[in-house]
Design a protein around this motif. Sequence first.
Motif, PDB file in Angstrom:
ATOM      1  N   LEU A   1      62.328  81.402 -36.188  1.00 17.62           N
ATOM      2  CA  LEU A   1      62.127  81.559 -34.749  1.00 17.62           C
ATOM      3  C   LEU A   1      61.559  80.273 -34.184  1.00 17.62           C
ATOM      4  CD1 LEU A   1      60.321  85.029 -34.880  1.00 17.62           C
ATOM      5  CD2 LEU A   1      62.721  84.620 -34.268  1.00 17.62           C
ATOM      6  N   ALA A   2      62.016  79.908 -32.981  1.00 24.79           N
ATOM      7  CA  ALA A   2      61.460  78.744 -32.304  1.00 24.79           C
ATOM      8  C   ALA A   2      60.166  79.158 -31.613  1.00 24.79           C
ATOM      9  CB  ALA A   2      62.464  78.230 -31.279  1.00 24.79           C
ATOM     10  N   ALA A   3      59.392  78.157 -31.189  1.00 22.45           N
ATOM     11  CA  ALA A   3      58.214  78.457 -30.389  1.00 22.45           C
ATOM     12  C   ALA A   3      58.674  79.056 -29.058  1.00 22.45           C
ATOM     13  CB  ALA A   3      57.400  77.191 -30.165  1.00 22.45           C
ATOM     14  N   GLU A   4      57.817  79.832 -28.435  1.00 26.07           N
ATOM     15  CA  GLU A   4      58.085  80.467 -27.141  1.00 26.07           C
ATOM     16  C   GLU A   4      59.224  81.494 -27.203  1.00 26.07           C
ATOM     17  OE1 GLU A   4      55.975  79.807 -24.596  1.00 26.07           O
ATOM     18  OE2 GLU A   4      54.944  78.339 -25.855  1.00 26.07           O
ATOM     19  N   THR A   5      59.308  82.217 -28.304  1.00 22.49           N
ATOM     20  CA  THR A   5      60.281  83.298 -28.415  1.00 22.49           C
ATOM     21  C   THR A   5      59.566  84.648 -28.280  1.00 22.49           C
ATOM     22  OG1 THR A   5      61.473  81.957 -30.046  1.00 22.49           O
ATOM     23  CG2 THR A   5      62.099  84.274 -29.890  1.00 22.49           C
ATOM     24  N   PRO A   6      60.018  85.498 -27.369  1.00 28.18           N
ATOM     25  CA  PRO A   6      59.445  86.851 -27.318  1.00 28.18           C
ATOM     26  C   PRO A   6      59.779  87.608 -28.599  1.00 28.18           C
ATOM     27  CG  PRO A   6      60.609  86.353 -25.281  1.00 28.18           C
ATOM     28  CD  PRO A   6      60.960  85.268 -26.268  1.00 28.18           C
ATOM     29  N   VAL A   7      58.778  88.275 -29.162  1.00 25.36           N
ATOM     30  CA  VAL A   7      58.989  88.993 -30.424  1.00 25.36           C
ATOM     31  C   VAL A   7      58.359  90.385 -30.366  1.00 25.36           C
ATOM     32  CG1 VAL A   7      59.137  86.999 -31.981  1.00 25.36           C
ATOM     33  CG2 VAL A   7      56.887  87.924 -31.383  1.00 25.36           C
ATOM     34  N   ALA A   8      58.927  91.268 -31.214  1.00 28.76           N
ATOM     35  CA  ALA A   8      58.299  92.568 -31.419  1.00 28.76           C
ATOM     36  C   ALA A   8      57.219  92.374 -32.466  1.00 28.76           C
ATOM     37  CB  ALA A   8      59.333  93.563 -31.919  1.00 28.76           C
ATOM     38  N   LEU A   9      56.048  92.928 -32.219  1.00 22.90           N
ATOM     39  CA  LEU A   9      54.962  92.847 -33.190  1.00 22.90           C
ATOM     40  C   LEU A   9      54.923  94.147 -33.987  1.00 22.90           C
ATOM     41  CD1 LEU A   9      52.224  91.242 -30.923  1.00 22.90           C
ATOM     42  CD2 LEU A   9      53.002  90.289 -33.097  1.00 22.90           C
ATOM     43  N   LEU A  10      55.342  94.056 -35.247  1.00 20.84           N
ATOM     44  CA  LEU A  10      55.271  95.224 -36.120  1.00 20.84           C
ATOM     45  C   LEU A  10      53.978  95.140 -36.924  1.00 20.84           C
ATOM     46  CD1 LEU A  10      58.947  95.264 -37.458  1.00 20.84           C
ATOM     47  CD2 LEU A  10      58.016  96.317 -35.389  1.00 20.84           C
ATOM     48  N   ALA A  11      53.660  96.218 -37.635  1.00 21.17           N
ATOM     49  CA  ALA A  11      52.428  96.233 -38.410  1.00 21.17           C
ATOM     50  C   ALA A  11      52.693  96.803 -39.791  1.00 21.17           C
ATOM     51  CB  ALA A  11      51.371  97.059 -37.690  1.00 21.17           C
ATOM     52  N   GLU A  12      51.971  96.264 -40.761  1.00 16.36           N
ATOM     53  CA  GLU A  12      52.128  96.668 -42.155  1.00 16.36           C
ATOM     54  C   GLU A  12      51.997  98.189 -42.305  1.00 16.36           C
ATOM     55  OE1 GLU A  12      49.107  95.073 -44.700  1.00 16.36           O
ATOM     56  OE2 GLU A  12      49.952  95.969 -46.514  1.00 16.36           O
ATOM     57  N   GLY A  13      52.987  98.794 -42.946  1.00 19.15           N
ATOM     58  CA  GLY A  13      52.935 100.229 -43.226  1.00 19.15           C
ATOM     59  C   GLY A  13      53.278 101.110 -42.042  1.00 19.15           C
ATOM     60  N   LYS A  14      53.637 100.510 -40.881  1.00 22.32           N
ATOM     61  CA  LYS A  14      53.944 101.305 -39.691  1.00 22.32           C
ATOM     62  C   LYS A  14      55.414 101.135 -39.313  1.00 22.32           C
ATOM     63  CE  LYS A  14      49.554 102.207 -39.241  1.00 22.32           C
ATOM     64  NZ  LYS A  14      49.084 103.449 -39.884  1.00 22.32           N
ATOM     65  N   GLU A  15      55.957 102.194 -38.739  1.00 19.11           N
ATOM     66  CA  GLU A  15      57.360 102.149 -38.358  1.00 19.11           C
ATOM     67  C   GLU A  15      57.556 101.499 -36.986  1.00 19.11           C
ATOM     68  OE1 GLU A  15      59.039 106.035 -37.872  1.00 19.11           O
ATOM     69  OE2 GLU A  15      61.007 105.245 -37.269  1.00 19.11           O
ATOM     70  N   HIS A  16      56.716 101.891 -36.030  1.00 16.82           N
ATOM     71  CA  HIS A  16      56.928 101.450 -34.650  1.00 16.82           C
ATOM     72  C   HIS A  16      56.121 100.203 -34.314  1.00 16.82           C
ATOM     73  CE1 HIS A  16      59.089 105.130 -34.106  1.00 16.82           C
ATOM     74  NE2 HIS A  16      58.057 105.820 -34.561  1.00 16.82           N
ATOM     75  N   ALA A  17      56.654  99.463 -33.342  1.00 14.40           N
ATOM     76  CA  ALA A  17      55.974  98.235 -32.937  1.00 14.40           C
ATOM     77  C   ALA A  17      54.610  98.566 -32.351  1.00 14.40           C
ATOM     78  CB  ALA A  17      56.817  97.488 -31.912  1.00 14.40           C
ATOM     79  N   VAL A  18      53.667  97.686 -32.576  1.00 12.24           N
ATOM     80  CA  VAL A  18      52.320  97.874 -32.044  1.00 12.24           C
ATOM     81  C   VAL A  18      52.120  97.016 -30.796  1.00 12.24           C
ATOM     82  CG1 VAL A  18      51.422  96.155 -33.657  1.00 12.24           C
ATOM     83  CG2 VAL A  18      49.845  97.807 -32.669  1.00 12.24           C
ATOM     84  N   GLY A  19      53.027  96.046 -30.595  1.00 10.09           N
ATOM     85  CA  GLY A  19      52.899  95.202 -29.422  1.00 10.09           C
ATOM     86  C   GLY A  19      54.132  94.336 -29.205  1.00 10.09           C
ATOM     87  N   VAL A  20      54.064  93.557 -28.124  1.00 11.43           N
ATOM     88  CA  VAL A  20      55.090  92.563 -27.837  1.00 11.43           C
ATOM     89  C   VAL A  20      54.339  91.247 -27.695  1.00 11.43           C
ATOM     90  CG1 VAL A  20      56.829  91.784 -26.173  1.00 11.43           C
ATOM     91  CG2 VAL A  20      56.525  94.236 -26.605  1.00 11.43           C
ATOM     92  N   GLY A  21      54.921  90.185 -28.255  1.00 10.37           N
ATOM     93  CA  GLY A  21      54.228  88.909 -28.200  1.00 10.37           C
ATOM     94  C   GLY A  21      55.184  87.761 -27.944  1.00 10.37           C
ATOM     95  N   ILE A  22      54.628  86.554 -27.914  1.00  6.35           N
ATOM     96  CA  ILE A  22      55.463  85.359 -27.796  1.00  6.35           C
ATOM     97  C   ILE A  22      54.962  84.339 -28.819  1.00  6.35           C
ATOM     98  CG2 ILE A  22      54.049  84.448 -25.868  1.00  6.35           C
ATOM     99  CD1 ILE A  22      56.804  83.229 -24.860  1.00  6.35           C
ATOM    100  N   THR A  23      55.901  83.767 -29.563  1.00  8.84           N
ATOM    101  CA  THR A  23      55.505  82.807 -30.595  1.00  8.84           C
ATOM    102  C   THR A  23      54.925  81.559 -29.946  1.00  8.84           C
ATOM    103  OG1 THR A  23      57.719  81.870 -30.561  1.00  8.84           O
ATOM    104  CG2 THR A  23      57.291  83.555 -32.223  1.00  8.84           C
ATOM    105  N   LYS A  24      53.867  81.041 -30.536  1.00  6.98           N
ATOM    106  CA  LYS A  24      53.249  79.819 -30.004  1.00  6.98           C
ATOM    107  C   LYS A  24      53.656  78.604 -30.819  1.00  6.98           C
ATOM    108  CE  LYS A  24      52.374  80.814 -26.597  1.00  6.98           C
ATOM    109  NZ  LYS A  24      52.646  80.118 -25.339  1.00  6.98           N
ATOM    110  N   MET A  25      54.261  78.840 -31.980  1.00 11.61           N
ATOM    111  CA  MET A  25      54.862  77.754 -32.759  1.00 11.61           C
ATOM    112  C   MET A  25      56.056  78.348 -33.493  1.00 11.61           C
ATOM    113  SD  MET A  25      51.991  77.277 -35.775  1.00 11.61           S
ATOM    114  CE  MET A  25      50.394  77.499 -35.015  1.00 11.61           C
ATOM    115  N   GLY A  26      56.870  77.517 -34.099  1.00  8.73           N
ATOM    116  CA  GLY A  26      58.019  78.034 -34.832  1.00  8.73           C
ATOM    117  C   GLY A  26      57.555  78.815 -36.053  1.00  8.73           C
ATOM    118  N   SER A  27      58.387  79.745 -36.542  1.00  9.73           N
ATOM    119  CA  SER A  27      57.952  80.561 -37.681  1.00  9.73           C
ATOM    120  C   SER A  27      57.764  79.711 -38.943  1.00  9.73           C
ATOM    121  CB  SER A  27      58.927  81.712 -37.926  1.00  9.73           C
ATOM    122  OG  SER A  27      60.240  81.227 -38.060  1.00  9.73           O
TER     123      SER A  27
END
Lengths: 184, 217
Positions: free
Chosen positions: A130-156
Motif C-alpha cells: 500500500l502507498a502512503a495516504e491510502t484509506p484502509v479497513a482496520l481489522l483486529a486480531e481474532g475478530k471478523e469485522h473491522a474495528v475502524g477505518v484509517g489512512i496509511t501515513k507511510m507505505g506498508s
Amino acid sequence: MFKKFQPSSDISGQTQVKSSVSRSIRSAILSQWKIEPETLESVWPKKEGLVHVKCREHISIYTVSGIPLFFQHFDGPFYPTLRFLHKYPYILPAVKVDRGAIRFLLAGAHMMCPGLTSAGGYLPPADQALAAETPVALLAEGKEHAVGVGITKMGSEEMRKINKGVGVETVTYLGDDLWEHEKL
Amino acid sequence: MGKKQKEKKEEASPPEATAVEPSEGPVPEPRQPKTVLYCAVCSFPPEYCEFGSRFTKCKEWLNDAHPDLFSQYYSEDALQSKLGTMTLAAQQKLEKDTAKKEAKADAKADAALKKKMSSQVTIKRIERNKRKHVTTVHGLEAFSIDLKKAAKQFASKFATGASVSKNPQGLDEIVVQGDVAYEIVEMLEEEVGLLKGVPADNIEVIEEKKKKAAAAE
Ligand SMILES: [Zn+2]
C-alpha cells in the motif's frame, strides 16, 4: 476525527448535493474503492438525493435518507462509514492490528507500526504493498469485522522497515461519535 | 443508451465469458451486503463487547438472544484461543481495565439519571407589551430532546414563530411567539411528538411581568 463530535454544535448545515456534483462524487468513489457500480447504486440509488452534512474543520459527511454513508476531510479521499464497511468489507484494502492495540484504537489512538507488524497484525504482502495516504479497513486480531477505518501515513513496506511511529491514522472507529449517530 | 451498451456487451462476452462471472446476465446484479449482528446493549458487533463499558450486560443479552454465539465467544476454548498473540498478563490487564471501565460507566449512568431527574424545564411567559407575549422554554436538552426539532414542533402546532436562541446566561432556550405556556405544559404532560420523558414534577411555569416602573407610561 469523530472522537468529540456533537451534531448540535459541530454541524453547520445540511444541503442537497447538485446532480452534477453528485455524479463526480460517485465516479471518485468508484475509482477510489473496490466497489462495483451496481453495488454502490444499490446503497445509493442515482435517483436518491445525496445530502451534504457540513461539519466543523472541513469535514463533510454525506447521507442518503439521513443515514451517513461516507465522509471526506477537505478534498481528500472518501471514507466509508464503519457500518457501510461492515456490509461491504472488500471495498477497502485491509490491515490488521494485534489484540494488544485494540483497546487503544477504541480510545481513538492512531496505529503505531509495531501493532501492525507484530505476529498478531497484518500488512499486505510486498506485491500488494500500500502507498502512503491510502484509506484502509482496520481489522483486529481474532475478530471478523473491522474495528475502524484509517489512512496509511507511510507505505506498508516502509512500516515494515521503519517499524516506528504512526503507520495508520484512525479516522473513524467503533463507538466514536460518528458510530453513535446512525442517522443525521 | 442502455440498450446499445447491452448489445455491445453481449457481442463481446463470449470469448471471455468464463473470465467474467459466468452466471451473471448482461445486467450485473449488486453484491448482497453482509448482515452484521450488533449488540443490543453496546451497539458493537458482539465480538467487540469485551472492549466496551457494559460487558456484563452485553453478555447477558447475548446469552439470551443468541446462545449459540454466546458459547462460541465465551466458551473455555474460545477464551483460550482469543488470547492470540497477547500475553496472559496483558489479557489480565485488559480484563481489569474493562471491569474498571464498567464500574465507571455505571456510576456515570447513575449520575446522569440523577441529574436528569433533578433537571427543571422552565417555561416562562414573558410580557412584551400589554397584548403581546412570548414564551420561552428552557431545559429540554437535559431530557435529550432536540431543541431545533422541538422549536419546529411548537411553530407548527401554534402556527407561530419559534426559534432556538441563547438566553442572557448563555444557555440555549426555545422562544415561541405568543402566550402558549400552559399549552406547552400540556404537551409535555401528554408527551406529544418529540416531547417525551419530562416528569410533570420537573416542569415549572414562571410569569415575567414588565417591571412596574417600566410599565408606568
Ligand atoms: Zn455489547
